[in-house]
Design an enzyme around this catalytic site. Structure first.
Site, PDB file in Angstrom:
ATOM      1  CD  GLU A  55      -2.202  -1.588   2.678  1.00  0.00           C
ATOM      2  OE1 GLU A  55      -2.054  -0.818   3.656  1.00  0.00           O
ATOM      3  OE2 GLU A  55      -2.665  -2.789   2.793  1.00  0.00           O
TER       4      GLU A  55
ATOM      5  CD  GLU B  92      -3.186  -4.685   5.143  1.00  0.00           C
ATOM      6  OE1 GLU B  92      -4.631  -5.313   5.097  1.00  0.00           O
ATOM      7  OE2 GLU B  92      -3.252  -3.596   5.317  1.00  0.00           O
TER       8      GLU B  92
ATOM      9  CD  GLN C 155       0.370   2.468   4.440  1.00  0.00           C
ATOM     10  OE1 GLN C 155      -0.723   2.394   4.916  1.00  0.00           O
ATOM     11  NE2 GLN C 155       0.845   2.738   3.338  1.00  0.00           N
TER      12      GLN C 155
ATOM     13  CG  ASP D 299      -0.077  -1.410  15.039  1.00  0.00           C
ATOM     14  OD1 ASP D 299      -0.379  -1.383  16.058  1.00  0.00           O
ATOM     15  OD2 ASP D 299       1.128  -0.704  14.670  1.00  0.00           O
ATOM     16  CE1 TYR D 300      -4.079  -1.075  11.333  1.00  0.00           C
ATOM     17  CE2 TYR D 300      -2.518   0.175   9.907  1.00  0.00           C
ATOM     18  CZ  TYR D 300      -3.640  -0.005  10.933  1.00  0.00           C
ATOM     19  OH  TYR D 300      -3.963   1.287  11.529  1.00  0.00           O
ATOM     20  CB  ILE D 301       1.873  -7.784  10.525  1.00  0.00           C
ATOM     21  CG1 ILE D 301       2.658  -8.384   9.637  1.00  0.00           C
ATOM     22  CG2 ILE D 301       1.585  -8.377  12.003  1.00  0.00           C
ATOM     23  CD1 ILE D 301       3.965  -8.526   9.785  1.00  0.00           C
TER      24      ILE D 301
ATOM     25  CG  HIS E  15      -1.176   4.075  13.741  1.00  0.00           C
ATOM     26  ND1 HIS E  15      -2.711   4.424  13.989  1.00  0.00           N
ATOM     27  CD2 HIS E  15      -1.194   3.953  12.140  1.00  0.00           C
ATOM     28  CE1 HIS E  15      -3.298   4.459  12.634  1.00  0.00           C
ATOM     29  NE2 HIS E  15      -2.528   4.237  11.679  1.00  0.00           N
TER      30      HIS E  15
END
Ligand SMILES: Cc1ncc(C[n+]2csc(CCOP(=O)(O)OP(=O)(O)O)c2C)c(N)n1
Ligand SMILES: [Mg+2]
Length: 803
Positions: free
Chosen positions: A494, A525, A547, A550-552, A592
């Site tokens: 992203e 993701e 990105q 946390d979004y892993i 974040h």
């Protein structure tokens, strides 16, 4: 046995007949394997069975359209396909059911996966690539439904890259990007998010992916009305149909028992995917499950009488047989003769597989009984040990567990004695474990020369006039060097393309290397990771960017289930050296600045987990990883891009070693262990500690998996006799793992004068804002006070209490 396609417009009836008869032979063989396989489970010889009966005929059609170089990413129903491409024979089928641990007997997983989970070998003995363009390839199956979808996208995308990016050595991987990636999935599994994410992404990317849905109206006992809107997946996906001037899919719907139509549809589907790189959906409906879902249930419990009767009538095998008779390919008698002969062959193959499976254990049993008896001879517990030997000896078809139970229990009768027999028994058990354990544990990580911890470190070099720059520039210029050095490398994520990532570590790279190598992706993701896995399985060197750390979590399931197990579940026959680039820690707020490192450590064994403290270290990790052949996650420090670092001269060349810690400050009083962003705070705090006379030694872990392979931390503890682990994960998260490594594995407890401790973030996620951070994560004051407290405890005179 394979059904390589000879279908052309001009074949004679005799050719046609031979081809169809060959197909029928394969399908009947597969069906007989399913029927006999179920019996093997019910009689207890195999533990579990899930078979491909009822799905044979469409798989014949798929195999006909499948060419060398193509890849399958499918699920447990595909035994007929595997037989049709020549990658599975009868004996191997049963070896899989029994769990034979020899990869030459059980090529799918050397007994690690339950039967029905298929794979081909992409790698030679030494871990190097085979020529994948000269074989038919199947990426290794996993059990989580739809888990095969994300990698399918990457397998397909690799063809696009090989076709359109110039300068890559494609010799072993692709001929002009003509390869198709074929997905198979059950109708019910299309309910999973991963399916929809993959469908959408492939439509955007326009890659040669043929998605096959095997629709039998059920997912175990749950009917389609609970699974799929309108009970019809191709109906609801109609909007994906490409039209004049749009991207999208070609969509086919075909009945799973209609052999001639299936053959035709698959030829047309393959043509469009191969030539135009347009994704295709083939919805194969009206399929059945003659024996129900698996050996652990019976479908009579949940299917109506009418449905069961329909399934008998529309069984694809009997429909194909009927069609063959109607078209004069064989008579009923001829068919019976073929079927009878196949039944015989399947029984023979099954017997051969069983004999081969039990043979080594029988030899091991004989040896074990001998050493047990020898150990008994002079023992005061002779009777007990002989009893164990005799009980082992009479087991007709022993397993290894029984062999080890008998021999290990015997040792308990010998604790106070010494004899040659006892020594021989001890040695035999040790040798046996050393021989057998790898059958179950080898190849979690690469065992080739290119394994990550085998790549030598190389220090960054600096010119005399080297400038201090924003650290993101080191990242950018190092990526520039990487893309030049490795034409097969590419990065996507992203905002990774046009703007050059959210922190500008890829600034200008898309302009220089093009939109295929430096690309923006949708917000998805799991399939970003899937692109990485699939492309890495076909020889490219993808860097998949998530990105923020946390979004892993969105990609974690597939990272854990698919990527982390790949080398293990194929016993080293497949690899996917994808690099996962992410950034985290220390921005603002709950989503974040999280630090789920403990979660990652626990779920990602099989992948390296690297936590560089600055951008030079991070860039060095990328350089190391690209020389190796293993997957890794690199977590860059989110607050480090604008800090100043000195620009190295040997960009693309300097290498941060993997699994090696670094002592960043020497000291005598206490060993402080940390990593990543927290390390900088520890370093600052150490200066304040020095002012009160505390001389701390600081060690940067750098690499959580693998962890301190040289056991350097214990050497420090040996000197300081005190240990504090500082971490911004939750209590008992990464810090618990770190402490176990140091105290238990490195035996640091021997040298400790104080209780080894951890200082972590709070249990909750980090709150927003500077104060939120201060009250959520270990602060400099927290660190100072904790260390001071430990020193106070050991020497209250020198360090009088703060409070
Ligand atoms: C993520 C996940 N959830 C549940 C299961 C258990 N499970 C195994 S197969 C299956 C049904 C799959 O049905 P379908 O996709 O239609 O394939 P079929 O077996 O009918 O060919 C389920 C629920 C699983 N393996 N993985
Ligand atoms: Mg189903």
């Amino acid at each position: 046995m394979s059904n390589t396609n000879k279908t052309t417009k001009d074949i004679t009836f005799e050719d046609f007949k031979t081809e169809v008869l060959n197909d029928y032979t394969i399908a009947v063989t597969s069906r007989e394997c399913s029927l006999l396989g179920r019996r093997e489970v019910l009689t207890g010889k195999a533990k579990f069975g899930i078979f491909g009966d009822g799905k044979e005929v469409p798989q014949l059609a798929m195999a006909k359209a499948f060419k060398n170089g193509d890849f399958r990413s499918g699920y447990y129903r595909d035994q007929t396909f595997m037989m049709a491409i020549g990658a599975l024979n009868i004996q191997q089928f049963f070896a899989g059911l029994y769990g034979h641990t020899d990869i030459t007997e059980e090529p799918m997983s050397a007994g690690r996966q339950m039967g029905g989970h298929f794979a081909t070998h992409s790698l030679n003995e030494d871990g190097s690539w085979k020529n994948l363009t000269q074989q038919k390839n199947s990426s290794a199956d996993i059990s989580p439904t739809a888990g095969q979808m994300p990698r399918l996208l990457g397998l397909a995308q690799a063809s696009k890259i090989y076709r359109e990016v110039k300068g890559i050595n494609a010799e072993k991987f692709s001929v002009n990007g003509d390869e198709i990636a074929w997905g198979t999935i059950g109708n019910a599994s299309t309910s999973e998010g991963l399916f929809f994410e993959t469908i959408n992404a492939a439509g955007v990317l326009q890659v040669p992916m043929v998605m096959n849905v095997w629709d039998d109206e059920y997912g175990i006992s749950v009917h389609a009305r609970h699974q799929t809107t309108k009970e019809n997946i191709s109906e609801v996906l109609k909007g994906f149909q490409r039209e004049e001037g749009t991207n999208g899919y070609e969509i086919f719907r075909v009945k799973g028992w209609d052999y001639p139509n299936l053959v035709d549809v698959y030829q047309r589907a393959a043509a469009v995917a191969r030539k135009e790189h347009c994704p295709v959906l083939i919805h194969v409906n009206e399929l059945t499950q003659p024996q129900g879902h698996s050996t652990s249930g019976s479908h009579e419990r949940y299917k109506s009488k009418e449905r069961l009767a329909w399934e008998v009538e529309f069984d694809c095998m009997s429909k194909m047989r009927q069609w063959m008779i109607e078209n004069n390919i064989f008579t009923d008698e001829e068919a019976k003769a073929i079927e009878k002969d196949i039944q015989k062959q399947v029984r023979k193959g099954k017997q051969a597989a069983w004999t081969a499976f039990v043979k080594p254990q029988k030899e091991e049993q004989t040896e074990a009984v001998e050493v047990l008896k020898a150990a008994a001879v002079n023992s005061s517990n002779k009777a007990f040990i002989e009893k164990l030997a005799n009980e082992l000896e009479i087991i007709k078809e022993p397993i290894r567990k029984e062999i080890l139970i008998a021999t290990r229990k015997a040792l308990r009768y010998l604790t106070t004695e010494s004899s040659e027999g006892k020594t021989a028994l001890i040695n035999w058990i040790a040798d046996y474990k050393a021989k057998i354990q790898p059958k179950y544990s080898a190849n979690l990580y690469s065992e080739s020369n290119l394994r990550a911890d085998n790549i030598n470190a190389e220090a960054p070099k600096y010119n005399d006039d080297a400038e201090m720059v924003d650290a993101r520039l080191i990242m950018r210029d190092n990526f520039d060097a990487i893309f030049t050095k490795y034409p097969e490398s590419l990065i996507f994520g992203e905002d990774a393309g046009h703007i050059g990532d959210v922190n500008q570590g890829l600034e200008g790279m898309q302009e220089k290397y093009g939109e295929l190598r430096v690309s923006d992706t949708g917000i998805r993701e799991a399939t970003i990771l899937g692109q990485g896995i699939g492309m890495a399985m076909r020889g490219l060197r993808p860097i998949a960017e998530i990105q923020y750390l946390d979004y892993i979590l969105y990609s974690l399931q597939i990272m854990s289930d698919d990527l982390a197990t790949l080398q293990y579940r194929t016993n080293g026959k497949q690899k996917a050296p994808v690099i996962i680039r992410t950034r985290g820690h220390r921005l603002e707020g709950i989503w974040h600045s999280g630090s789920q490192m403990g979660g990652l450590i626990h779920l990602l064994r099989g992948i390296h987990l690297l936590v560089p403290r600055n951008m030079t270290k991070a860039a060095g990790f990328y350089n190391t990883l690209l020389e190796g052949d293993e997957p890794a996650v690199v977590v860059e420090c989110l607050n480090g891009y604008r800090l100043k670092e000195k620009m190295p001269a040997n960009l693309g060349e300097f290498k941060t070693p993997i699994g090696v810690v670094e002592t960043v400050k020497e000291g005598a009083d206490i060993t402080l262990v940390s990593y990543g962003s927290t390390l900088r705070i520890v370093e600052e705090t150490a200066k304040e500690l020095a002012q009160v006379g505390i001389d701390a030694e600081i060690i940067d872990i750098q690499s959580l998996l693998p962890f301190d392979i040289n056991h350097d931390i214990v050497k420090s503890v040996q000197k300081t006799n005190r240990l504090l682990v500082i971490d911004e994960d939750v209590p008992g998260g990464a810090s618990a793992y770190i402490l176990q490594e140091i105290v238990e594995k490195q035996n640091a407890y021997k040298f400790l004068d104080s209780k080894p401790q951890t200082l972590t973030a709070k249990e909750h996620r980090p709150a927003y804002g500077t104060d939120g951070d201060y009250f959520s994560k270990p602060s400099a004051e927290d660190i100072f006070e904790k260390i001071y407290d430990m020193m106070n405890e050991s020497n209250p005179n020198k360090y009088p209490s703060l409070f």
